[in-house]
Design a protein around this motif. Structure first.
Motif, PDB file in Angstrom:
ATOM      1  N   GLU A 211      36.979  40.363 -27.053  1.00 11.22           N
ATOM      2  CA  GLU A 211      38.133  40.410 -25.900  1.00 11.22           C
ATOM      3  C   GLU A 211      39.322  40.974 -26.068  1.00 11.22           C
ATOM      4  O   GLU A 211      39.901  41.727 -25.100  1.00 11.22           O
ATOM      5  CB  GLU A 211      38.390  38.688 -25.592  1.00 11.22           C
ATOM      6  CG  GLU A 211      37.108  38.049 -25.273  1.00 11.22           C
ATOM      7  CD  GLU A 211      37.495  36.358 -25.001  1.00 11.22           C
ATOM      8  OE1 GLU A 211      38.513  35.883 -25.850  1.00 11.22           O
ATOM      9  OE2 GLU A 211      36.926  35.601 -23.977  1.00 11.22           O
ATOM     10  N   SER A 212      39.665  41.182 -27.121  1.00 14.45           N
ATOM     11  CA  SER A 212      40.829  42.092 -27.491  1.00 14.45           C
ATOM     12  C   SER A 212      40.652  42.781 -28.883  1.00 14.45           C
ATOM     13  O   SER A 212      40.063  44.059 -28.670  1.00 14.45           O
ATOM     14  CB  SER A 212      41.931  41.109 -27.825  1.00 14.45           C
ATOM     15  OG  SER A 212      41.765  39.832 -28.568  1.00 14.45           O
ATOM     16  N   SER A 213      41.158  42.238 -30.073  1.00 15.20           N
ATOM     17  CA  SER A 213      40.674  42.855 -31.236  1.00 15.20           C
ATOM     18  C   SER A 213      39.336  43.186 -31.848  1.00 15.20           C
ATOM     19  O   SER A 213      38.615  42.160 -31.588  1.00 15.20           O
ATOM     20  CB  SER A 213      41.701  42.491 -32.304  1.00 15.20           C
ATOM     21  OG  SER A 213      41.448  40.915 -32.350  1.00 15.20           O
ATOM     22  N   PRO A 214      39.114  43.997 -32.618  1.00 22.02           N
ATOM     23  CA  PRO A 214      37.629  43.896 -33.235  1.00 22.02           C
ATOM     24  C   PRO A 214      37.402  42.714 -34.208  1.00 22.02           C
ATOM     25  O   PRO A 214      38.328  42.148 -34.872  1.00 22.02           O
ATOM     26  CB  PRO A 214      37.674  45.442 -34.061  1.00 22.02           C
ATOM     27  CG  PRO A 214      39.010  46.089 -33.572  1.00 22.02           C
ATOM     28  CD  PRO A 214      40.029  44.941 -32.938  1.00 22.02           C
ATOM     29  N   ALA A 263      39.839  35.847 -36.913  1.00 23.20           N
ATOM     30  CA  ALA A 263      39.511  36.696 -35.427  1.00 23.20           C
ATOM     31  C   ALA A 263      40.486  35.892 -34.786  1.00 23.20           C
ATOM     32  O   ALA A 263      40.430  34.667 -34.719  1.00 23.20           O
ATOM     33  CB  ALA A 263      38.015  36.698 -35.088  1.00 23.20           C
ATOM     34  N   PHE A 264      40.982  36.701 -33.661  1.00 26.77           N
ATOM     35  CA  PHE A 264      41.914  36.065 -32.812  1.00 26.77           C
ATOM     36  C   PHE A 264      41.020  35.444 -31.522  1.00 26.77           C
ATOM     37  O   PHE A 264      41.260  34.734 -30.877  1.00 26.77           O
ATOM     38  CB  PHE A 264      42.833  36.965 -32.220  1.00 26.77           C
ATOM     39  CG  PHE A 264      43.767  36.725 -31.019  1.00 26.77           C
ATOM     40  CD1 PHE A 264      44.729  35.597 -31.344  1.00 26.77           C
ATOM     41  CD2 PHE A 264      43.538  37.262 -29.903  1.00 26.77           C
ATOM     42  CE1 PHE A 264      45.477  35.279 -30.248  1.00 26.77           C
ATOM     43  CE2 PHE A 264      44.212  36.710 -28.871  1.00 26.77           C
ATOM     44  CZ  PHE A 264      45.253  35.817 -28.922  1.00 26.77           C
ATOM     45  N   SER A 265      39.780  36.328 -31.216  1.00 25.90           N
ATOM     46  CA  SER A 265      39.263  35.938 -30.181  1.00 25.90           C
ATOM     47  C   SER A 265      37.873  36.360 -30.373  1.00 25.90           C
ATOM     48  O   SER A 265      37.196  37.353 -31.202  1.00 25.90           O
ATOM     49  CB  SER A 265      39.874  36.569 -28.705  1.00 25.90           C
ATOM     50  OG  SER A 265      39.899  38.057 -28.789  1.00 25.90           O
ATOM     51  N   GLY A 266      36.926  36.357 -29.247  1.00 25.94           N
ATOM     52  CA  GLY A 266      35.425  36.767 -29.400  1.00 25.94           C
ATOM     53  C   GLY A 266      34.345  35.709 -29.590  1.00 25.94           C
ATOM     54  O   GLY A 266      34.577  34.703 -29.757  1.00 25.94           O
TER      55      GLY A 266
END
Lengths: 296, 210
Positions: A211-214, A263-266
């Motif tokens: 969604e944003s960062s790897p 992780a921030f997202s995913g």
């Protein structure tokens, strides 16, 4: 027995029991009801609260009960063994107790549901599990042993349902997607199947939504100190990861999927794995030029 | 919240929803340019949101140290008097508090437009702390002034106002860990709340190094 306010459900667990529980939670939330489980300990449930109660205790509620039973006897035995984490013999005993209690409840007027894809529960409406949870598994995780001794090239597909995540089977997770948000941690592990000596290759097919960062993942295969590979996923897609390890005596290798960095997202879905005896020789080098490959 | 530009501008963040309790201490984490200061300005009433609503059940401060509201032609003293009237605070009391904190002395009688950036910052911080708010908006407290001034700011905010709420945007991991209960991370237009401050810092650390 405390007074139960709202729909009360008694389950004879089958292989889809966890999917049913998730579906009940969703249906309860949709109606603005609290989801509760009564294990008889008296601490998990606070009565009287208006909500949906799944009763696991053997002290039976008197009225307003819906009984949801496994599709058939074999499914119930396997389901109970899996649900209570016991062997098949104990699974059969538990299933018999649950069937017996269900019989008493139905005789007392409880509504009986033998689920297909959905059941209608008074006070809750239609509850359905997804098609993926309903479909019987076509995989044969022990296909490797069709010929003995196991020949080079023997393989089997291991479905994600064989894997565990955060103390629960992966199949219990909503839609089988694992939310990657959070600390570095073990995402999935298993399947605890013993394999004979040789060089074994595992191929994992993962779907990753970025969604944003790897996100940085790590995959391990084998026994302690086995093959391990870090890989960074920057784009959403389906990835194939291949690892090999060899061992000299029969062993229970573990496949581990690890979130290597916070992780921030995913989201991640472990679609399936294929395990293959790649050689009889016992050395460790990976014979693959592309251990990590984006396939779509 | 959107920044202006072509095609309706770039969303700084969407679907952000949060509730802050009294005495709660919330950190705003994120890489440069992700919208931390924008959120502080939104919450502090400096800029309006493009859509959505901010409802306060307590008295929020403007961003601590924010000097955008000064009238440059007026002296420091007149600015203090003006703000005291707006916020219905005794001006003599406010003046004493600002003088004690900002240590600007005779310079308070000069027009603010002649102040150095350091002096403006001292006046702005002094004014922010001269009024009793329920919730303080802090944007990088350590970025202004010398070490002694920064220490003074920390004491005023985190020790003397220990029972007040605050929302703090900061890159100072140690300060955040020491002072905050929860954190919001803002990244690529998404804002997520984390109840575990250590988890939030671990994710933030990775975002900074990735």
């Amino acid at each position: 027995m405390n007074q139960l306010v709202g729909p009360v459900i008694f389950i004879v667990p089958g292989m889809q029991a966890r999917a049913w529980i998730e579906a009940l939670k969703v249906a309860a939330a949709r109606r603005g009801l609290t989801y509760m489980e009564d294990w008889g300990a008296g601490t998990d449930v606070q009565y009287p609260t208006v909500g949906v109660t799944v009763v696991w205790t053997e002290i039976l509620p008197s009225t307003g009960v819906t009984v949801v039973i496994a599709p058939d006897e074999e499914d119930a035995i396997r389901g109970c063994a899996s649900f209570y984490n016991v062997d098949t013999d104990e699974g059969m005993r538990i299933a018999s107790r649950r069937y017996s209690l269900a019989s008493v409840l139905v005789e007392g007027g409880a509504q009986l549901c033998r689920p297909g894809g959905s059941v209608t529960i008074p006070g809750l409406g239609e509850v359905e599990i997804g098609a993926s949870a309903l479909a019987p598994s076509q995989s044969r995780p022990l296909e490797i042993f069709d010929q003995l001794p196991v020949p080079v090239g023997a393989s089997a597909e291991w479905p994600a349902e064989l894997m565990w995540a955060a103390g629960e089977p992966v199949c219990a997770l909503s839609d089988q997607y694992i939310d990657l948000t959070g600390r570095r941690r073990l995402l999935a592990f298993g399947p605890f199947i013993m394999l004979p000596p040789g060089r074994w290759r595992v191929q994992a097919i993962l779907e990753v939504k970025i969604e944003s960062s790897p996100v940085v993942l790590n995959m391990e295969w084998g026994v302690e100190g086995g093959a391990s590979e870090d890989f960074t996923v920057s784009e959403s897609g389906i990835y194939r990861v291949v690892l090999e390890q060899a061992w000299k005596s029969s062993t229970v290798p573990q496949f581990k999927l690890i979130l290597q960095q916070a992780a921030f997202s995913g989201y991640l879905k472990l679609k399936y794995m294929r395990c293959e005896l790649y050689g009889k020789e016992c050395f460790h080098a990976l014979d693959s030029s592309n251990p990590i490959l984006r396939v779509s | 919240m959107r920044f202006p530009g072509s095609a309706g501008g770039r969303a700084v963040f969407e679907n952000l929803s949060l509730t802050l309790g009294r005495q709660e201490r919330l950190a705003l984490l994120g890489r440069n340019g992700q919208g931390k200061s924008t959120l502080i300005k939104l919450l502090g009433g400096v800029i309006p949101p493009t859509s959505g609503r901010i409802t306060w059940g307590m008295r929020p401060s403007w961003p601590i140290g924010f000097g955008g509201g000064f009238q440059g032609s007026l002296s420091g003293l007149d600015n203090i008097r003006f703000l005291s009237r707006i916020y219905d605070v005794d001006r003599r009391e406010a003046l004493v508090r600002v003088e004690n904190f900002a240590e600007l002395g005779i310079a308070l009688k000069q027009p603010v437009k002649h102040y150095s950036s350091g002096m403006r910052a001292r006046l702005a911080f002094g004014l922010s702390l001269a009024f009793d708010f329920d919730c303080y908006m802090i944007d990088e407290i350590v970025a202004v002034g010398d070490a002694r001034f920064q220490q003074k700011c920390r004491e005023e905010l985190f020790e003397k106002r220990a029972n007040h709420a605050f929302i703090m945007a900061s890159h100072d991991v140690g300060l955040v860990r020491e002072t905050c209960d929860r954190a919001i991370i803002i990244e690529s237009g998404q804002a997520k709340m984390f109840d575990d401050i250590d988890e939030a810092l671990e994710i933030y650390h990775w975002l900074r190094t990735a």
